[in-house]
Motif scaffolding. Structure first.
Motif, mmCIF file in Angstrom:
data_model
loop_
_atom_site.group_PDB
_atom_site.id
_atom_site.type_symbol
_atom_site.label_atom_id
_atom_site.label_comp_id
_atom_site.label_asym_id
_atom_site.label_seq_id
_atom_site.Cartn_x
_atom_site.Cartn_y
_atom_site.Cartn_z
ATOM 1 N N UNK A 30 1.319 15.923 28.300
ATOM 2 C CA UNK A 30 1.021 16.460 29.824
ATOM 3 C C UNK A 30 0.186 17.618 29.728
ATOM 4 N N UNK A 31 0.200 17.927 30.931
ATOM 5 C CA UNK A 31 -0.888 19.322 31.177
ATOM 6 C C UNK A 31 -0.542 20.269 30.443
ATOM 7 N N UNK A 32 0.890 20.570 30.547
ATOM 8 C CA UNK A 32 1.527 21.859 30.091
ATOM 9 C C UNK A 32 1.138 21.992 28.391
ATOM 10 N N UNK A 33 1.574 20.613 27.673
ATOM 11 C CA UNK A 33 1.188 20.596 26.424
ATOM 12 C C UNK A 33 -0.159 20.699 26.039
ATOM 13 N N UNK A 34 -1.220 20.211 26.693
ATOM 14 C CA UNK A 34 -2.657 20.642 26.556
ATOM 15 C C UNK A 34 -2.912 21.978 26.654
ATOM 16 N N UNK A 35 -2.398 22.582 27.863
ATOM 17 C CA UNK A 35 -2.466 24.075 28.155
ATOM 18 C C UNK A 35 -1.848 25.104 26.747
ATOM 19 N N UNK A 36 -0.905 24.624 26.334
ATOM 20 C CA UNK A 36 -0.248 25.274 25.373
ATOM 21 C C UNK A 36 -1.110 25.206 23.745
ATOM 22 N N UNK A 37 -1.321 23.981 23.651
ATOM 23 C CA UNK A 37 -1.976 23.679 22.310
ATOM 24 C C UNK A 37 -3.489 24.509 22.176
ATOM 25 N N UNK A 38 -4.106 24.298 23.325
ATOM 26 C CA UNK A 38 -5.411 25.014 23.517
ATOM 27 C C UNK A 38 -5.377 26.697 23.350
ATOM 28 N N UNK A 39 -3.993 27.131 23.827
ATOM 29 C CA UNK A 39 -4.077 28.492 23.692
ATOM 30 C C UNK A 39 -3.630 28.942 22.083
ATOM 31 N N UNK A 40 -2.853 27.839 21.475
ATOM 32 C CA UNK A 40 -2.499 28.131 20.128
ATOM 33 C C UNK A 40 -4.017 27.978 19.017
ATOM 34 N N UNK A 41 -4.840 27.088 19.641
ATOM 35 C CA UNK A 41 -6.106 26.971 18.851
ATOM 36 C C UNK A 41 -6.691 28.135 19.089
#
Length: 318
Positions: A30-41
């Protein structure tokens, strides 16, 4: 180089497998997971870049937010004149050049003096840019006109994080890595053994800063507008420091291990205690220093070697 690859084939294979899996995530998440992971990267790249220089040399830097903000402003200023890809490269180049100037003038300082200077550097750059924007440009805000999707930012930050981690690993095995660790152990002895400590420190400090600026520029693509308070937020400096110490700055993969739980914790704290986030981060720092001063990575390493020893004992017993 071939010998180094053969020696660490298992590690490189694990990184390659993780990179492939993470590259497939946007197709299913989902969009939330993508946003969360890019913040983690972004946090992994920042913590690894910080540890690349500060973890090895023990020059504790609080200038992460300064270079992060320089990357944001470089992107905001240049993206209307050149393609986004070149604007990102320009951010990394400006971060590198600024760090060279700063490093040549300040890396003679050590201990608390260097810490205080790097902390003050962020505030100095913040105030200079804020004054310039208000007095010269007559506005405190810069708008970012970009239609770059979260998926594109995701892949950009994934690439930056992989480059930071693999680059840190490669340098740690090279003569430059040994020179950095020698400086951290005893800079006077390192100088007497023929290491050009000034060149090594300035080069590695600048490489670290260029990654920080690149991460800031990539994250800026998510914002409709930026100002000096957003760009030069000291929370980045402390969060990156805590992530590196939590994971263990003595291992190249330690900051990555520390950044993951810290981002999860930060998401929880920011939602639960939005007005006391800085206090919560400070408490995390105290807990790390008192209870796991060496970080998580050495504990994981110790447990892994112990587990391997047990497996070998069972294999020989059978």
């Amino acid at each position: 180089m071939p010998e180094l690859i053969d020696k660490n084939r298992g590690t490189l294979t694990a990184f390659a497998a993780a990179a492939v899996i993470l590259a497939l995530v946007p197709a299913m998440a989902s969009g939330y997971i993508i946003s969360f992971l890019l913040l983690m990267f972004a946090n992994v790249a920042l913590a690894t870049a910080w540890s690349f220089f500060s973890g090895a040399t023990r020059y504790i830097s609080l200038a992460t937010a300064a270079f992060f903000g320089i990357g944001i402003y470089t992107l905001a200023i240049t993206h209307v004149h050149i393609p986004i890809g070149f604007a990102l490269l320009a951010a990394a180049a400006i971060g590198f050049l600024v760090a060279v100037v700063v490093g040549l003038s300040t890396l003679r300082l050590r201990g608390v003096y260097f810490v205080v200077f790097t902390f003050g550097l962020t505030e100095l750059v913040h105030q200079v840019i804020n004054t310039w924007e208000i007095k010269i440009n007559k506005t405190a805000t810069r708008y970012i006109f970009s239609d770059v999707s979260n998926v594109t930012i995701y892949y950009t930050l994934l690439a930056v994080a992989l480059i930071a981690v693999i680059g840190s690993w490669y340098v740690s095995q090279s003569r430059l890595g040994y020179a950095l660790r020698s400086i951290g152990e005893d800079e006077t002895v390192a100088r007497h053994t023929g290491i050009n400590t000034t060149h090594v420190k300035v080069l590695c400090f600048a490489l670290s800063a260029s990654v920080m600026a690149l991460v800031g520029a990539a994250l800026a693509l998510r914002y409709p507008y930026i100002d000096a308070s957003i760009a030069f937020n000291n929370s980045w400096s402390f969060q990156v420091l805590i992530a590196a110490l939590l994971g263990g700055a003595s291992r190249f993969w330690g900051p990555m291990v520390g950044a993951i739980p810290l981002v999860l914790l930060s998401e929880f704290l920011a939602g639960t205690f939005p007005h006391h986030f800085s206090i919560a981060l400070g408490l995390c720092f105290i807990v790390i220093v008192y209870f796991i001063p060496g970080g998580i990575a050495p504990l994981i390493e110790r447990y892994w070697y112990s587990l391997r020893a047990r497996w070998r004992e069972r294999a020989f017993a059978s």
